[in-house]
Write an enzyme that holds these catalytic residues in place. Sequence first.
Site, PDB file in Angstrom:
ATOM      1  N   ASP A 336       0.829  -1.200   0.000  1.00 54.14           N
ATOM      2  CA  ASP A 336       0.000   0.000   0.000  1.00 54.14           C
ATOM      3  C   ASP A 336       0.870   1.258   0.000  1.00 54.14           C
ATOM      4  O   ASP A 336       1.577   1.521   0.971  1.00 54.14           O
ATOM      5  CB  ASP A 336      -0.924   0.011   1.226  1.00 54.14           C
ATOM      6  CG  ASP A 336      -1.981   1.101   1.121  1.00 54.14           C
ATOM      7  OD1 ASP A 336      -1.983   1.841   0.124  1.00 54.14           O
ATOM      8  OD2 ASP A 336      -2.816   1.206   2.038  1.00 54.14           O
ATOM      9  N   GLU A 537      -8.195   9.117   4.397  1.00 53.29           N
ATOM     10  CA  GLU A 537      -7.138   8.609   5.264  1.00 53.29           C
ATOM     11  C   GLU A 537      -6.218   9.727   5.748  1.00 53.29           C
ATOM     12  O   GLU A 537      -6.040  10.722   5.083  1.00 53.29           O
ATOM     13  CB  GLU A 537      -6.322   7.548   4.517  1.00 53.29           C
ATOM     14  CG  GLU A 537      -5.945   7.994   3.120  1.00 53.29           C
ATOM     15  CD  GLU A 537      -5.006   7.039   2.406  1.00 53.29           C
ATOM     16  OE1 GLU A 537      -4.293   6.285   3.056  1.00 53.29           O
ATOM     17  OE2 GLU A 537      -4.994   7.080   1.171  1.00 53.29           O
TER      18      GLU A 537
HETATM   19  C1  BGC Z   1      -2.859   9.556  -3.442  1.00 57.65           C
HETATM   20  C2  BGC Z   1      -3.764   8.551  -2.792  1.00 57.65           C
HETATM   21  C3  BGC Z   1      -3.010   7.816  -1.749  1.00 57.65           C
HETATM   22  C4  BGC Z   1      -2.379   8.776  -0.776  1.00 57.65           C
HETATM   23  C5  BGC Z   1      -1.558   8.012   0.204  1.00 57.65           C
HETATM   24  C6  BGC Z   1      -2.330  10.486  -2.396  1.00 57.65           C
HETATM   25  O1  BGC Z   1      -1.485  11.436  -2.962  1.00 57.65           O
HETATM   26  O2  BGC Z   1      -3.478  10.237  -4.470  1.00 57.65           O
HETATM   27  O3  BGC Z   1      -4.293   7.645  -3.699  1.00 57.65           O
HETATM   28  O4  BGC Z   1      -3.821   6.912  -1.110  1.00 57.65           O
HETATM   29  O5  BGC Z   1      -1.628   9.769  -1.419  1.00 57.65           O
HETATM   30  O6  BGC Z   1      -0.662   8.789   0.926  1.00 57.65           O
HETATM   31  C1  BGC Z   2      -4.673   3.636   0.667  1.00 58.37           C
HETATM   32  C2  BGC Z   2      -5.249   2.496  -0.119  1.00 58.37           C
HETATM   33  C3  BGC Z   2      -5.309   2.848  -1.566  1.00 58.37           C
HETATM   34  C4  BGC Z   2      -3.949   3.269  -2.059  1.00 58.37           C
HETATM   35  C5  BGC Z   2      -3.918   3.673  -3.500  1.00 58.37           C
HETATM   36  C6  BGC Z   2      -3.394   4.136   0.071  1.00 58.37           C
HETATM   37  O1  BGC Z   2      -2.934   5.254   0.719  1.00 58.37           O
HETATM   38  O2  BGC Z   2      -4.451   3.218   1.984  1.00 58.37           O
HETATM   39  O3  BGC Z   2      -6.512   2.162   0.375  1.00 58.37           O
HETATM   40  O4  BGC Z   2      -5.791   1.756  -2.286  1.00 58.37           O
HETATM   41  O5  BGC Z   2      -3.486   4.348  -1.298  1.00 58.37           O
HETATM   42  O6  BGC Z   2      -4.500   4.903  -3.705  1.00 58.37           O
END
Ligand code: BGC
Ligand code: BGC
Length: 852
Positions: A336, A537
């Site tokens: 991830d 997140e």
């Molecule tokens: C991405 C997300 C990813 C996140 C994680 C973002 O810049 O676009 O998809 O989950 O960073 O840190």
């Molecule tokens: C998230 C995932 C996601 C990935 C790709 C991560 O930061 O935890 O759930 O699939 O980014 O965007």
Amino acid sequence: MKKRILLGVISGLIAGGGLAGCTEQDGDNSNDNQVIAEPPQPSADVSAHWPQLRSGIAKDPAVESHIDTLLSQMSIEEKVGQMVQVEIRTATPDDVKKYHIGSILNGGGAFPNNDKHASVADWVALADAYYQAAMDTSDGGIAIPVIWGTDAVHGHNNVIGATLFPHNIALGAAHNPELMRKIGAATAAEVSATGIDWVFAPTLAVVRDDRWGRTYESYSEDPELVRAYAGKMVQGMQGAPGSEDLLKGKHVVGTAKHFLADGGTLNGIDRGDAIVSEEELVRLHAQGYFTAIESGVQTVMASFSSWNGEKMHGHKYLLTDVLKNRLGFDGFIVGDWAGHQFVNGCSSVSCPQSINAGLDMFMAPDPSWKELYKNTLAEAKSGVISAERLDDAVRRILRVKIRSGLFDAGAPSTRPYAADESLIGAPEHRAVARQAVRESLVMLKNNGNLLPLARDQRVLVAGDGADNIGKQAGGWSITWQGTGNQNSDFPGATSVYGGIAEVVEAAGGSVELSVDGSFDQKPDVAIVVFGEDPYAEMQGDVSNLDYKGDADLALMQRLRAQGIPVVSLFITGRALWVNPEINASDAFVTIWQPGTEGGGVADVIFRNADGEVNHDFKGSLTFSWPNDAQPTPRNRGQNDALAQFPFGYGLNYTSSVQVAALSQHSGLQLNSGDETLAVFNGRALDPWSFQVTDAGNNHSVISSSVADLQGIRVQSVDRKVQEDSRRLQWSGEGNAMAGFFANRRTDLSSYLGKQGALVFDVKVDGAPSDAVSLGINCGMDCGAEQSITGLLQDAIPGEWKTVAVDLQCLANAGAKMDMVLSPFYVRTAGALDMTIHDIHIASQTDADIHCG
Ligand code: BGC
Ligand code: BGC
């Protein structure tokens, strides 16, 4: 970018460490919470805890022999390339060709040509470009199609015009496993239309602490429903095992994520540590994986989080012994978002530990992915990664590619459903989403049977969520955090207000939209649509369960005071304390984050044209609703007495429950900001422990008096009494950090506005050779740093001095002071010899370090 990575590494330390320093809470330093003394250890015997399972898709000898042939022809460079997934913002089709890359992804908010409004044709064209690059063998080598993964977590949410389903927390409330199959199928169809092969969903988190910012990605706090849903969702996306169209046609590859116990982290900290026994791991957190595997899920994403202090990305026992060997998972495990970098001893550009633990594909979105490729190649060549492990990882990736028909599918644009714009936001998909909205609404209060409303009335629709599709869609909607969108970014969508206006106007009633609740003519009823703004997140974590809706509450009270009955519709991604808002409403419905089909709300809260119940409420809570705002977890079977509305609660039109006035005591005891709060006074005070991340990115909790680590040595030394200070000596070998960390949050916000400062004594015996930062951390990508280089350079060698840093400066620079995990850490890549003594937070202090 640079700052972000550093903060990320710092958070990795918090999440992974901190166990040894945990003791029963004795002080009043913090908000609450759960702390346990001894981390349980994994069992030696897998079979004692884990069922023996088999994937729903049997191994096919023809597929295996195809893989054998490919493996025998592939160079080691090609094999390593298969194991690296790159991002569309940091890798071009040429890169894919040159490095034999196996997979690409678009992260949340990443679009073809960086264009938020990219068309379906743009998506397909980009998919074609990567595909052609992967299949181009003009420089030799063999053609292996690339697999593109995307976060279609509630519909194809990165694509303009797509159907956005309610988030998982809402779907849980619907208690309808068959509906999951339909949602999975509709999502997969829209994804197929863009030429994409693979979806990073479903999320199978069983969230036990609603402060976590990803609570809405979870179906339930209870494993039973997650188990019932997981398999159906996988079958909807991939097709049912044994069926003709398994992984064909409008189906795509699914992902069970985030393995394991992402929803079980202590205190709901994103990417934190699940400190639970193995029995609990199986009983609570693993249940969804069982049905997902039995339904043939082809990929599993490793969680950022840890189990009992060990990062999942490096957890051999869980990834290999349990998931692959015992649970029979024969697809591949993807990482991830550079999550491998948090494993002890790893960095974003090198982590054989992860591969050796069982990870098959790195998710490598950073621009540094080429270095990761090169290092992994070198590790494979030198045998740090064995040939068997390498072949096993590649075999799994090829298996999924062959099973899903990628070798025969041809270029994305030539596939039967690709570029079919009519699939994006198709009426039949929207109908499923609208059904999901109807079934997911949970009525908490309906005093005097105010609902269902008659259509032919004068209706006022108020609140900032009324006509705000971005807000009702939540995180992972066009953009990553779901912020920065306009209604026009959701063509074809219906706001909650839009749905209400449609039914009321058709029946001859009148509707007035007024965010602030002011009106021209007094309405018969007011509907207030309010709630949480979008988040995803990291940024969505909170420190307690208070909704903090003063303005919404005032709006409800104002309407009520004018004798207008109030129906409140609460947009939320988690169960929050809203007793004051419930008290101020006659009827109160939690509508979660319904997505693009807001019309489903009016379907239920209004009668039909004949004045009958149109659709009754079906939803009930799959998360216990809190009776106060304290950060105490409440789940089915855990603190049940602290639920205002228990798991399973939900009124409908046949219930005649009157909800009496609820307690308005939030239970929060805020630190006054007048007391001095000690962090370190010879020993680390609860909840903090002394932790170090050395130059090799090894995290440790220091309890011994001396620790010699890579690039840093820490030692307990005497100033006034024995071992009352810590000497920190950096050698200059690389970035290393020492400080005080906890895995629960401390609210320091009351010190702001009271001249609050972070105060410590310091003695410099060797001046810094490079920049030194002092930092405060509040979680992943949350925190702020202040340079103390000059201050340390100017210090008189060997003499103690007291330094006070204005907390406001750190707050201005981005530290969320109500969510602090580390109130003090020091970081440098240079050489430095300094000793610290007596660290505390105080108010009314003249700072030596000011803002700017
Ligand atoms: C991405 C997300 C990813 C996140 C994680 C973002 O810049 O676009 O998809 O989950 O960073 O840190
Ligand atoms: C998230 C995932 C996601 C990935 C790709 C991560 O930061 O935890 O759930 O699939 O980014 O965007």
